[in-house]
Motif scaffolding. Structure first.
Motif, PDB file in Angstrom:
ATOM      1  N   ALA A 169      93.989  63.916  52.984  1.00  0.00           N
ATOM      2  CA  ALA A 169      94.947  64.444  53.149  1.00  0.00           C
ATOM      3  C   ALA A 169      95.372  64.793  54.052  1.00  0.00           C
ATOM      4  O   ALA A 169      96.650  64.613  54.190  1.00  0.00           O
ATOM      5  CB  ALA A 169      94.121  66.112  53.241  1.00  0.00           C
ATOM      6  N   ALA A 170      94.939  64.506  55.767  1.00  0.00           N
ATOM      7  CA  ALA A 170      95.614  64.336  56.927  1.00  0.00           C
ATOM      8  C   ALA A 170      96.838  62.929  57.194  1.00  0.00           C
ATOM      9  O   ALA A 170      97.895  62.960  57.370  1.00  0.00           O
ATOM     10  CB  ALA A 170      94.344  63.864  58.152  1.00  0.00           C
ATOM     11  N   ALA A 171      95.945  62.349  56.375  1.00  0.00           N
ATOM     12  CA  ALA A 171      96.841  60.661  57.059  1.00  0.00           C
ATOM     13  C   ALA A 171      98.087  61.361  55.432  1.00  0.00           C
ATOM     14  O   ALA A 171      99.288  60.465  55.829  1.00  0.00           O
ATOM     15  CB  ALA A 171      95.926  59.366  55.589  1.00  0.00           C
ATOM     16  N   VAL A 172      98.129  62.229  54.208  1.00  0.00           N
ATOM     17  CA  VAL A 172      99.166  62.254  53.597  1.00  0.00           C
ATOM     18  C   VAL A 172     100.336  62.981  54.687  1.00  0.00           C
ATOM     19  O   VAL A 172     101.485  62.385  54.711  1.00  0.00           O
ATOM     20  CB  VAL A 172      98.912  62.880  52.053  1.00  0.00           C
ATOM     21  N   ALA A 194     101.504  59.962  44.889  1.00  0.00           N
ATOM     22  CA  ALA A 194     100.488  61.001  43.541  1.00  0.00           C
ATOM     23  C   ALA A 194      99.632  61.484  44.599  1.00  0.00           C
ATOM     24  O   ALA A 194      99.081  60.881  45.817  1.00  0.00           O
ATOM     25  CB  ALA A 194     100.272  59.973  43.081  1.00  0.00           C
ATOM     26  N   PRO A 195      99.958  63.191  44.666  1.00  0.00           N
ATOM     27  CA  PRO A 195      98.534  63.778  45.223  1.00  0.00           C
ATOM     28  C   PRO A 195      97.546  63.352  45.425  1.00  0.00           C
ATOM     29  O   PRO A 195      97.026  62.106  44.680  1.00  0.00           O
ATOM     30  CB  PRO A 195      98.949  65.323  45.366  1.00  0.00           C
ATOM     31  N   VAL A 196      96.503  63.640  46.525  1.00  0.00           N
ATOM     32  CA  VAL A 196      95.000  62.968  46.774  1.00  0.00           C
ATOM     33  C   VAL A 196      94.555  63.435  45.414  1.00  0.00           C
ATOM     34  O   VAL A 196      94.643  64.681  44.681  1.00  0.00           O
ATOM     35  CB  VAL A 196      94.314  64.305  47.749  1.00  0.00           C
ATOM     36  N   ARG A 218      88.642  58.945  47.459  1.00  0.00           N
ATOM     37  CA  ARG A 218      89.403  59.764  47.160  1.00  0.00           C
ATOM     38  C   ARG A 218      90.892  59.016  47.667  1.00  0.00           C
ATOM     39  O   ARG A 218      90.789  57.960  49.128  1.00  0.00           O
ATOM     40  CB  ARG A 218      89.491  60.825  48.380  1.00  0.00           C
ATOM     41  N   VAL A 219      91.724  59.691  46.866  1.00  0.00           N
ATOM     42  CA  VAL A 219      93.302  58.729  46.609  1.00  0.00           C
ATOM     43  C   VAL A 219      94.085  59.432  46.904  1.00  0.00           C
ATOM     44  O   VAL A 219      94.595  59.865  46.258  1.00  0.00           O
ATOM     45  CB  VAL A 219      93.349  57.370  45.743  1.00  0.00           C
ATOM     46  N   ALA A 220      95.294  58.254  47.625  1.00  0.00           N
ATOM     47  CA  ALA A 220      96.757  59.396  47.332  1.00  0.00           C
ATOM     48  C   ALA A 220      98.361  57.811  47.779  1.00  0.00           C
ATOM     49  O   ALA A 220      97.330  57.320  48.115  1.00  0.00           O
ATOM     50  CB  ALA A 220      96.917  60.531  48.625  1.00  0.00           C
ATOM     51  N   VAL A 221      98.681  58.036  46.928  1.00  0.00           N
ATOM     52  CA  VAL A 221      99.753  57.282  47.017  1.00  0.00           C
ATOM     53  C   VAL A 221     101.093  57.681  47.304  1.00  0.00           C
ATOM     54  O   VAL A 221     101.626  58.669  46.897  1.00  0.00           O
ATOM     55  CB  VAL A 221      99.642  56.784  45.528  1.00  0.00           C
ATOM     56  N   VAL A 222     101.030  56.368  48.088  1.00  0.00           N
ATOM     57  CA  VAL A 222     102.797  57.327  49.264  1.00  0.00           C
ATOM     58  C   VAL A 222     103.531  55.909  49.271  1.00  0.00           C
ATOM     59  O   VAL A 222     103.887  55.268  48.770  1.00  0.00           O
ATOM     60  CB  VAL A 222     101.906  57.644  50.433  1.00  0.00           C
ATOM     61  N   THR A 223     104.777  56.524  49.291  1.00  0.00           N
ATOM     62  CA  THR A 223     105.439  55.190  49.909  1.00  0.00           C
ATOM     63  C   THR A 223     106.139  55.002  51.543  1.00  0.00           C
ATOM     64  O   THR A 223     106.293  56.305  51.588  1.00  0.00           O
ATOM     65  CB  THR A 223     107.159  55.086  49.241  1.00  0.00           C
TER      66      THR A 223
END
Length: 243
Positions: free
Chosen positions: A202-205, A217-219, A226-231
């Motif tokens: 969450a902090a990295a997002v 894609a949120p966490v 636990r995964v989040a997809v970001v650009t």
């Protein structure tokens, strides 16, 4: 501690990742702030490609994308002792060679290929550049997920090419397969998604958003963490992984 690369990067083991970016300086700022990477020039005096480093060991590459028609992406590379031979095997089982094997100075030989579903991946035949100096640590490569339309066909294709690396005895593979629709819209093309380990997803997002990146894609909870997809701030997609 850095891993013994000579022993871990057998054929079919992910050994490197790089991002093709239109603005290399912006990429250095983004990933330097997000992961704390420092950067080394691959060829002193040029800035076409730099290596992101953790504690002095290479963990990822950033490459200037000179042709604006090319995608802005992270690419996963599988190790191979013979890129030419592996390309022949890929074609024989229904894949394609996108870019034939080509020497990269004295670093090694690179190629790009695609599986029958169209997901693109790299091949790396090592010489001086032996791949990740560190992985499976915070702020380094931790996993790759293949999002595909047919997981059984993907298992057959990659299992035939890289059986020992994926299904061998006592192997802990760091590549998974999942349906595209598990995370992305159904029309999303099949692709490999590179994951970087973080201490707090969450902090990295939040840091990605602060650096003008975007959340795809949120966490969420996956079988591997636990995964989040970001650009990033130029549109290259990747995932953050907390384990």
């Amino acid at each position: 501690m850095a891993e013994n690369r000579a022993s871990v990067y057998a054929e079919g083991v992910p050994c490197w990742v790089d991002a093709q970016l239109p603005d290399l300086a912006a990429g250095r700022r983004f990933y330097g702030e997000l992961f704390g990477w420092t950067f080394d020039e691959v060829t002193p005096g040029t800035e076409a490609t730099v290596w992101g480093c953790k504690d002095g060991s290479p963990v990822a590459g950033l490459t200037h994308k000179a042709d604006g028609r090319m995608p802005t992406v992270w690419t996963l590379y599988f190790a191979t002792p013979d890129a030419q031979r592996l390309c022949g095997r890929i074609i024989a089982v229904g894949g394609q060679v996108v870019t034939p094997p080509e020497p990269v100075g004295d670093l090694g030989t690179a190629a790009l290929a695609a599986d029958p579903d169209g997901a693109v991946f790299g091949l790396w035949q090592m010489r001086r550049h032996r791949g990740f100096g560190r992985r499976h640590e915070t702020d380094t490569f931790g996993w790759a997920e293949l999002y595909t339309r047919d997981t059984e066909a993907a298992n057959a294709f990659y299992g035939g090419l890289f059986h020992d690396a994926l299904f061998g005895t006592d192997i802990e593979p760091d590549v998974g397969r999942a349906p595209v629709s598990d995370v992305f819209p159904a029309e999303m093309p099949p692709h490999f998604l590179v994951h970087f380990r973080v201490a707090d997803c969450a902090a990295a997002v939040a840091a990605v958003q602060r650096l003008d990146g975007r959340v795809q894609a949120p966490v969420f909870e996956a079988s591997y963490g636990r995964v989040a997809v970001v650009t990033d701030n130029q549109g290259a997609s990747f995932a953050l992984l907390e384990r």
